[in-house]
Design an enzyme around this catalytic site. Structure first.
Site, PDB file in Angstrom:
ATOM      1  N   GLU A   1     -17.973  16.304 -24.238  1.00 30.54           N
ATOM      2  CA  GLU A   1     -19.178  15.476 -24.097  1.00 30.54           C
ATOM      3  C   GLU A   1     -20.629  16.181 -24.877  1.00 30.54           C
ATOM      4  OE1 GLU A   1     -20.352  14.068 -20.380  1.00 30.54           O
ATOM      5  OE2 GLU A   1     -18.476  13.105 -19.910  1.00 30.54           O
TER       6      GLU A   1
ATOM      7  N   GLU B   1     -11.445  11.870 -18.731  1.00 28.40           N
ATOM      8  CA  GLU B   1     -12.204  11.813 -17.485  1.00 28.40           C
ATOM      9  C   GLU B   1     -12.122  10.262 -17.303  1.00 28.40           C
ATOM     10  OE1 GLU B   1     -16.327  13.418 -16.937  1.00 28.40           O
ATOM     11  OE2 GLU B   1     -15.353  15.208 -18.095  1.00 28.40           O
TER      12      GLU B   1
END
Length: 809
Positions: A442, A517
């Site tokens: 991220e 995720e």
């Protein structure tokens, strides 16, 4: 189900016992000496040099060695410092502090970081002696993990600084050794800056080792073992580095042999000659053929051993033992993931590394305990989010059969982060459990542009250089975007954005897809109503943040589409810090399938229903609702049966068909008594029930194991629950428990899974206690070194106490 659980427990016991025995043998044969015991600790101060032992005022770097009375000098008097053993996390012992800063809520409201100079610098000192007969050998100090920015001195000589809080580092300290009056290691740990946005702890929170080697030796992480499989046979390649630290050129021979899991030699290479110049290095490649090779799998995590041996003048001068597994891995963009040719859906969890009571300083036995809990749920994969794991976690995954997605902390190709990535790859590439690397997570500012693309290409080149046997992914919080990192990454990782996966697969059908995720349902164990005062959310799959999804939303997509390799739930365990959706008084996350102690929430039974073949039938909530008589209760049933009929006090409330990868619900008008479910699975009858209970009458203690090794490191988890006078477990008890222990063992932490509890994890006054939360709490004990029997007693006011005995041998 019972048979499978017993097999898993036997596998768990064999794995941790064998790992501890193997480690002991390795320490002897490879001169790897554990330095965990007998450290001294004292806080410094990041804002006041005088309170930081004049670190900023004294000239510690102007000469090679400082023997005046500075903090790094062997002459410095540390007799008043606190005695500690490592692994040590000083943050878990600090009080909770309410603050409005983002850094504080992210890290669990513990006073560490730039705003808290008094508790963000830690100094460690350790004295040790070396036999004079070892003079002339090479000495190396190895830190498996220090959080963070650790500056290290030996006998007053500065030896280096490890910037990373997660990747360990080793230093050659041969030139600084004292064989007459002993040696002193000094470590200054600076935790004023954080690397993550979650609880990270601080201190020397992993093992420390002293490696003693011959001048001609195999360096740390100098053996790389990999294999190819052809039918029932395997070809094992052993790449062994040899280094010469003599002052003259050196000759010798090297050979390797393979043993089975019990240490029996089954194959051996020939001896190969080498000649090395001063400071010369070489890598010797050797091959061994294994017939009828046993493949490492989730069900049978079989580990072979390679021993690489260096000889000079017909004498063994160094050898290195490495565990390895033989397996095949294939990622197919349309058909999914295959392990040893068998299709497997990745049923993974993300996890940070802290646990209730002990923070980030987990003893080795806790790694095995946590992986065992995840396997029992049906999980087969573990993502080390978002940093290099401790080596013992990988040992546990190797031994118990858990795949690992091993992750680099930062998407960065500067020399510092390239060095960290190289150390991670070299350290972990022999682990059978590691099936995939992750180059980052991220990085919103660069992941979708040319910066991210170029950095990814640089890291991928390093991965291919040091481990050509595996490939990589990157955890991207991007939707149907093919730019930046996604253009070059071999396996596309999705953080959430689950509804964009199908479109991405349509547009890029040749790139395998993985949910790095997924999920992120927020739940509080045993709580069934939203409580914004105590910061609780209902314990059902009904609440997720805007950027995430509920369990059923993502798993149905992953389970029913072959092109999904599978995915990793955020998270397996709750963790300290990053409270969501609340802030104070909430001090830990609600994302876990299990809480911070490892107690299952209701969502656990959803995943276990569809991630295992066991017969699962679970009713929630509990049935103690005296203030809701005559009012509707939302009842959930999680099961993998074909249909379920629900009964209240013997009266049918209707039968329902169980949709795959879903759950069932009833609205039930509450009355005390028994709520029972009867289900059929392929004709087999399953039953379960929840009952109204009386008040707590007695304490129940349940140790995870009742035999521990007398090594000063082994230990066990003891879970506490309550029963009423009729032997029924009390689901909502909150009694305070007082613990005491006799024998050569100690309590090292307590917890209860309450995300808003501000009780102490470490009871500094020695009076160990913890309140129960939703009927449970936990105490963790660690063995001493004296064989015998220890006894733990748990008492609560007005209740019958409980005790358990544990053998140390």
């Amino acid at each position: 189900m019972l048979k499978k659980t017993l097999l898993l427990l036997l596998l768990f016991f064999f794995a941790i016992t064998n790992a501890q025995k193997t480690r002991g043998k390795a320490e002897l044969s490879e001169a790897k000496i554990n330095l965990d015991e007998g450290w001294k600790f004292h806080f410094g101060n990041s804002a006041n040099s005088e309170k930081d032992f004049n670190y900023g005022n004294k000239l510690l770097f102007h000469k090679s060695n400082v023997f005046e009375a500075t903090i790094v000098s062997p002459k410095f008097v540390d007799s008043t410092w606190t005695k500690v053993d490592v692994p040590h996390d000083w943050v878990v012992e600090l009080p909770f502090v309410k603050s409005a800063t983002h850094e504080m809520d992210s890290h669990g409201y513990k006073p560490v970081g730039g705003l808290y100079p008094e508790t963000s610098i830690g100094w460690y000192r350790k004295r040790f002696s070396i036999d004079k007969k070892d003079e002339g050998k090479r000495f190396e100090i190895q830190f498996d993990g220090v959080y963070r920015n650790a500056a290290i001195w030996v006998n007053g000589f500065y030896v280096g600084t490890n910037f990373s809080g997660y990747v360990g580092k080793s230093y050659d300290i041969t030139d600084y050794m004292n064989f007459e009056s002993g040696n002193v290691i000094v470590v200054r740990v600076d935790a004023t800056q954080s690397e993550g946005w979650f609880y990270e702890g601080a201190g020397i929170y992993r093992h420390v080792w002293l490696n003693i080697r011959n001048n001609v030796h195999i360096p740390e992480d100098g053996v790389f073992v990999h294999s190819t499989v052809n039918g029932k046979n395997a070809s094992v390649t052993i790449e062994t580095e040899v280094e010469n630290k003599n002052l003259t050129s050196s000759k010798g021979t090297i050979y390797s042999y393979v043993t089975d899991r019990n240490g029996k030699q089954i194959a051996k290479t020939s001896e190969q000659n080498f000649t090395l110049s001063v400071n010369g290095k070489t890598t010797v490649k050797q091959k061994i053929a294994l017939n009828n090779a046993t493949l490492w799998s989730l069900e049978n995590p079989y580990l072979y051993k390679v021993v690489s041996v260096i000889k000079q003048n017909n004498q063994i001068v160094d050898k290195k033992k490495v565990n390895f597994g033989i397996k095949t891995v294939r990622f197919d963009a349309n058909e999914g993931f295959f392990l040893n040719g068998k299709h497997i859906k990745i049923q993974g969890t993300n996890n940070h590394q802290d646990h209730a009571g002990i923070g980030s300083a987990l003893p080795d036995f806790m790694q095995y305990y946590r992986i065992k809990l995840l396997k029992e749920m049906g999980s087969n994969a573990y993502r080390t989010s978002h940093n290099a794991p401790t080596p013992e976690l990988l040992d546990a995954c190797d031994s118990l059969g858990m795949l690992v997605l091993d992750e680099q902390r930062l998407l960065n190709s500067s020399p510092e982060y390239i060095d960290q990535f190289q150390r991670l790859l070299r350290r972990d590439r022999n682990h059978a459990s590691v099936f995939l690397w992750s180059i980052g997570n991220e990085e919103q500012n660069i992941q979708g542009n040319e910066y991210g693309k170029r950095i990814a290409q640089s890291l991928l080149a390093i991965q291919k250089e040091l481990d050509p046997t595996r490939t990589s992914t990157y955890a991207a919080d991007m939707g149907n975007d093919f730019k930046g990192v996604n253009e070059v990454i071999p396996i596309r990782g999705f953080n959430y954005r689950q509804f964009a996966v199908a479109d991405y697969h349509r547009d890029h059908p040749n790139q395998p897809l993985l949910g790095t995720e997924m999920g992120s349902t927020v739940t509080t164990r045993g709580i069934y109503e939203k409580d914004s005062i105590r910061a609780y959310v209902p314990d059902q799959d009904i609440t997720a943040p805007w950027w995430a999804s509920k369990a059923e939303d993502w798993w149905k997509l992953a389970a029913e589409n072959k092109y999904w390799l599978g995915g990793f739930v955020w998270t397996g365990f709750d963790y300290r810090g990053e409270p969501t959706p609340y802030k104070w008084p909430n001090i830990n996350s609600h994302f876990g399938i299990l809480d911070v102690c490892g107690f299952p929430k209701n969502i656990y039974y959803y995943y276990k229903s569809w991630w295992t073949n066991e017969d699962i039938l679970h009713i929630s909530p509990h049935w103690n609702w005296p203030d809701k008589i005559g009012k509707p209760i939302d009842v959930w049933v999680n099961t993998n049966a074909d249909d379920v009929e629900l009964f209240l006090n013997g009266k049918s409330l209707g039968k329902k068909v169980m949709p795959r990868n879903s759950h069932l619900q009833w609205q039930v008008t509450y009355e005390p008594g028994t709520l029972e479910a009867i289900a059929y699975k392929k004709g087999k009858k399953l039953t379960t029930k929840v009952e109204t209970t009386g008040q707590a009458s007695k304490v129940i203690v349940s140790p995870d194991k009742t035999v521990m090794l007398a090594d000063g490191k082994d230990g066990t988890v003891i879970n506490v629950s309550f029963q009423d006078a009729n032997g029924k477990e009390i689901p909502d008890a909150n009694n305070k428990i007082y613990f005491s222990i006799s024998g050569d063992a100690k309590i090292i932490g307590v917890g209860n899974g309450d995300p808003s509890s501000h009780e102490a994890d470490k009871c500094g006054d020695g009076m160990w206690q913890r309140s129960a939360f939703s009927g449970k709490c936990q105490v963790i004990i660690q063995a001493g070194k004296t064989p015998g029997i220890i006894k733990l007693e748990a008492k609560a006011n007005g209740l019958v106490s409980a005790s358990t005995t544990i053998q140390i041998k």
